[in-house]
Design a protein around this motif. Structure first.
Motif, PDB file in Angstrom:
ATOM      1  N   PHE A  15     111.336 -25.927  57.265  1.00  0.00           N
ATOM      2  CA  PHE A  15     111.690 -24.871  58.208  1.00  0.00           C
ATOM      3  C   PHE A  15     111.864 -23.545  57.471  1.00  0.00           C
ATOM      4  O   PHE A  15     112.562 -23.474  56.459  1.00  0.00           O
ATOM      5  CB  PHE A  15     112.993 -25.195  58.931  1.00  0.00           C
ATOM      6  CG  PHE A  15     112.893 -26.345  59.887  1.00  0.00           C
ATOM      7  CD1 PHE A  15     113.192 -27.638  59.475  1.00  0.00           C
ATOM      8  CD2 PHE A  15     112.500 -26.141  61.202  1.00  0.00           C
ATOM      9  CE1 PHE A  15     113.094 -28.703  60.356  1.00  0.00           C
ATOM     10  CE2 PHE A  15     112.399 -27.203  62.092  1.00  0.00           C
ATOM     11  CZ  PHE A  15     112.693 -28.486  61.657  1.00  0.00           C
TER      12      PHE A  15
ATOM     13  N   PHE B 200     115.382 -19.810  63.239  1.00  0.00           N
ATOM     14  CA  PHE B 200     114.532 -20.795  62.585  1.00  0.00           C
ATOM     15  C   PHE B 200     113.154 -20.848  63.231  1.00  0.00           C
ATOM     16  O   PHE B 200     113.013 -20.669  64.445  1.00  0.00           O
ATOM     17  CB  PHE B 200     115.173 -22.187  62.674  1.00  0.00           C
ATOM     18  CG  PHE B 200     116.345 -22.368  61.766  1.00  0.00           C
ATOM     19  CD1 PHE B 200     117.614 -21.987  62.162  1.00  0.00           C
ATOM     20  CD2 PHE B 200     116.179 -22.917  60.504  1.00  0.00           C
ATOM     21  CE1 PHE B 200     118.701 -22.140  61.322  1.00  0.00           C
ATOM     22  CE2 PHE B 200     117.273 -23.079  59.658  1.00  0.00           C
ATOM     23  CZ  PHE B 200     118.528 -22.698  60.068  1.00  0.00           C
ATOM     24  N   GLY B 201     112.139 -21.134  62.387  1.00  0.00           N
ATOM     25  CA  GLY B 201     110.822 -21.426  62.911  1.00  0.00           C
ATOM     26  C   GLY B 201     110.780 -22.825  63.486  1.00  0.00           C
ATOM     27  O   GLY B 201     111.755 -23.577  63.415  1.00  0.00           O
ATOM     28  N   GLU B 202     109.626 -23.177  64.044  1.00  0.00           N
ATOM     29  CA  GLU B 202     109.479 -24.469  64.705  1.00  0.00           C
ATOM     30  C   GLU B 202     109.263 -25.622  63.725  1.00  0.00           C
ATOM     31  O   GLU B 202     109.283 -26.779  64.124  1.00  0.00           O
ATOM     32  CB  GLU B 202     108.325 -24.423  65.691  1.00  0.00           C
ATOM     33  CG  GLU B 202     108.620 -23.585  66.932  1.00  0.00           C
ATOM     34  CD  GLU B 202     109.734 -24.201  67.761  1.00  0.00           C
ATOM     35  OE1 GLU B 202     110.727 -23.488  68.062  1.00  0.00           O
ATOM     36  OE2 GLU B 202     109.631 -25.391  68.109  1.00  0.00           O
ATOM     37  N   GLY B 203     109.042 -25.287  62.468  1.00  0.00           N
ATOM     38  CA  GLY B 203     108.887 -26.330  61.458  1.00  0.00           C
ATOM     39  C   GLY B 203     107.440 -26.666  61.149  1.00  0.00           C
ATOM     40  O   GLY B 203     106.551 -26.513  62.000  1.00  0.00           O
TER      41      GLY B 203
ATOM     42  N   TYR C  65     123.873 -27.366  66.235  1.00  0.00           N
ATOM     43  CA  TYR C  65     122.468 -27.305  66.610  1.00  0.00           C
ATOM     44  C   TYR C  65     122.055 -28.637  67.239  1.00  0.00           C
ATOM     45  O   TYR C  65     122.648 -29.673  66.972  1.00  0.00           O
ATOM     46  CB  TYR C  65     121.569 -27.093  65.384  1.00  0.00           C
ATOM     47  CG  TYR C  65     121.651 -25.745  64.741  1.00  0.00           C
ATOM     48  CD1 TYR C  65     122.600 -25.470  63.769  1.00  0.00           C
ATOM     49  CD2 TYR C  65     120.739 -24.738  65.071  1.00  0.00           C
ATOM     50  CE1 TYR C  65     122.659 -24.223  63.150  1.00  0.00           C
ATOM     51  CE2 TYR C  65     120.786 -23.498  64.454  1.00  0.00           C
ATOM     52  CZ  TYR C  65     121.746 -23.259  63.495  1.00  0.00           C
ATOM     53  OH  TYR C  65     121.798 -22.033  62.890  1.00  0.00           O
TER      54      TYR C  65
ATOM     55  N   GLN D 297     118.355 -30.906  67.813  1.00  0.00           N
ATOM     56  CA  GLN D 297     116.919 -31.101  67.607  1.00  0.00           C
ATOM     57  C   GLN D 297     116.452 -32.174  68.569  1.00  0.00           C
ATOM     58  O   GLN D 297     116.854 -33.329  68.457  1.00  0.00           O
ATOM     59  CB  GLN D 297     116.647 -31.596  66.176  1.00  0.00           C
ATOM     60  CG  GLN D 297     116.248 -30.568  65.199  1.00  0.00           C
ATOM     61  CD  GLN D 297     115.869 -31.169  63.867  1.00  0.00           C
ATOM     62  OE1 GLN D 297     116.515 -32.064  63.343  1.00  0.00           O
ATOM     63  NE2 GLN D 297     114.785 -30.666  63.308  1.00  0.00           N
TER      64      GLN D 297
ATOM     65  N   GLY E   5     111.946 -28.064  67.170  1.00  0.00           N
ATOM     66  CA  GLY E   5     112.711 -27.312  66.184  1.00  0.00           C
ATOM     67  C   GLY E   5     114.197 -27.343  66.483  1.00  0.00           C
ATOM     68  O   GLY E   5     114.682 -28.131  67.287  1.00  0.00           O
ATOM     69  N   LEU E   6     114.913 -26.450  65.835  1.00  0.00           N
ATOM     70  CA  LEU E   6     116.366 -26.375  65.967  1.00  0.00           C
ATOM     71  C   LEU E   6     116.755 -25.458  67.120  1.00  0.00           C
ATOM     72  O   LEU E   6     116.232 -24.356  67.244  1.00  0.00           O
ATOM     73  CB  LEU E   6     116.974 -25.828  64.688  1.00  0.00           C
ATOM     74  CG  LEU E   6     116.886 -26.708  63.462  1.00  0.00           C
ATOM     75  CD1 LEU E   6     117.149 -25.896  62.215  1.00  0.00           C
ATOM     76  CD2 LEU E   6     117.860 -27.849  63.555  1.00  0.00           C
TER      77      LEU E   6
ATOM     78  N   LEU F 215     120.117 -23.609  68.513  1.00  0.00           N
ATOM     79  CA  LEU F 215     121.523 -23.292  68.290  1.00  0.00           C
ATOM     80  C   LEU F 215     122.282 -23.441  69.601  1.00  0.00           C
ATOM     81  O   LEU F 215     121.918 -22.836  70.612  1.00  0.00           O
ATOM     82  CB  LEU F 215     121.671 -21.874  67.755  1.00  0.00           C
ATOM     83  CG  LEU F 215     123.101 -21.389  67.501  1.00  0.00           C
ATOM     84  CD1 LEU F 215     123.791 -22.242  66.430  1.00  0.00           C
ATOM     85  CD2 LEU F 215     123.111 -19.918  67.106  1.00  0.00           C
TER      86      LEU F 215
END
Lengths: 113, 115
Positions: free
Chosen positions: A90, A103-106, B36, B38, B43-44, B46
């Motif tokens: 990430f 954060f990016g999507e990974g 967070y 998932q 993705g994460l 918040l």
């Protein structure tokens, strides 16, 4: 507000090959940049960070990243990957004035034998 | 050195049941704390963050709530779970002195499955 884009959702590579995971950000002000790694069913671990100074940042496990302000990028690189590098990566960005991390999507890195 | 704990590690709960996930940080004072989520293959997201005892900011309206009863304790709760609450829940902390813009350190996570 800042944003971050990880350009590849999956990156398959062979063991001992080099790899680059791409990250671009959008912000009109100074930024802080981070890369995290997440192994299956674990939390995120900080790989490296750019706050200021040298644009080439070295992190743990042989990874490094280069901050390119003109291209608004912070790509992660490793010259020779191992099977154990298989994980989700990430990219994250924040602005220096005090915002929270975005954060990016990974990117799923899969290292094949 | 600082450590962050989360429990339980895994949890299977029926729809409509309550939820309480706990996070504690050791080795630091006055941390910023974060929750967070998932979802599978995502993705994460918040959910909440806190800059001090009793100070909670919510990022996403939902049936979850958070509380910070002590400086280094952060709790995520729900009165009635939904199927969509399934996911991997991560707690994180960052040093207060560094502000919200600096790096966060993550716990091991809780895998929640709502059935």
């Amino acid at each position: 507000a800042q944003s971050v884009t990880q350009l590849d959702s999956q990156v398959p590579v062979f063991e001992e090959a080099p790899v680059e995971l791409r990250c671009n950000y959008s912000s009109s002000v100074s930024v802080y940049l981070f890369w995290y790694v997440q192994y299956p069913n674990q939390g995120l671990q900080l790989l490296l960070k750019y706050l200021s100074g040298s644009t080439l940042v070295k992190g743990i496990n042989g990874f490094e990243a280069e901050f390119n302000k003109s291209q608004t990028s912070f790509h992660l690189r490793k010259p020779s990957v191992h099977i154990s590098d298989t994980a989700e990566y990430f990219c994250a960005v924040s602005v220096a004035s005090g915002s929270r991390l975005t954060f990016g999507e990974g990117t799923q890195l899969t290292v094949n034998p | 050195s600082q450590t962050i704990h989360q429990w339980p590690a895994t949890l299977v709960q029926p729809v409509g049941s309550p939820l309480s996930l706990e996070c504690t940080v050791e080795g630091t004072s006055n941390p910023n704390l974060y929750w967070y989520r998932q979802a599978a293959g995502r993705g994460l997201q918040l959910l909440f963050y806190s800059v001090g005892i009793g100070q909670i900011s919510s990022e996403v309206p939902q049936n979850l709530s958070a509380s910070r009863p002590q400086d280094r304790q952060f709790i995520l709760s729900s009165k009635k779970l939904l199927l969509s609450d399934s996911g991997f829940y991560l707690c994180a902390w960052s040093p207060l002195r560094a502000g919200l813009a600096y790096e966060q350190y993550f716990g091991p996570g809780t895998r929640l499955t709502v059935t």
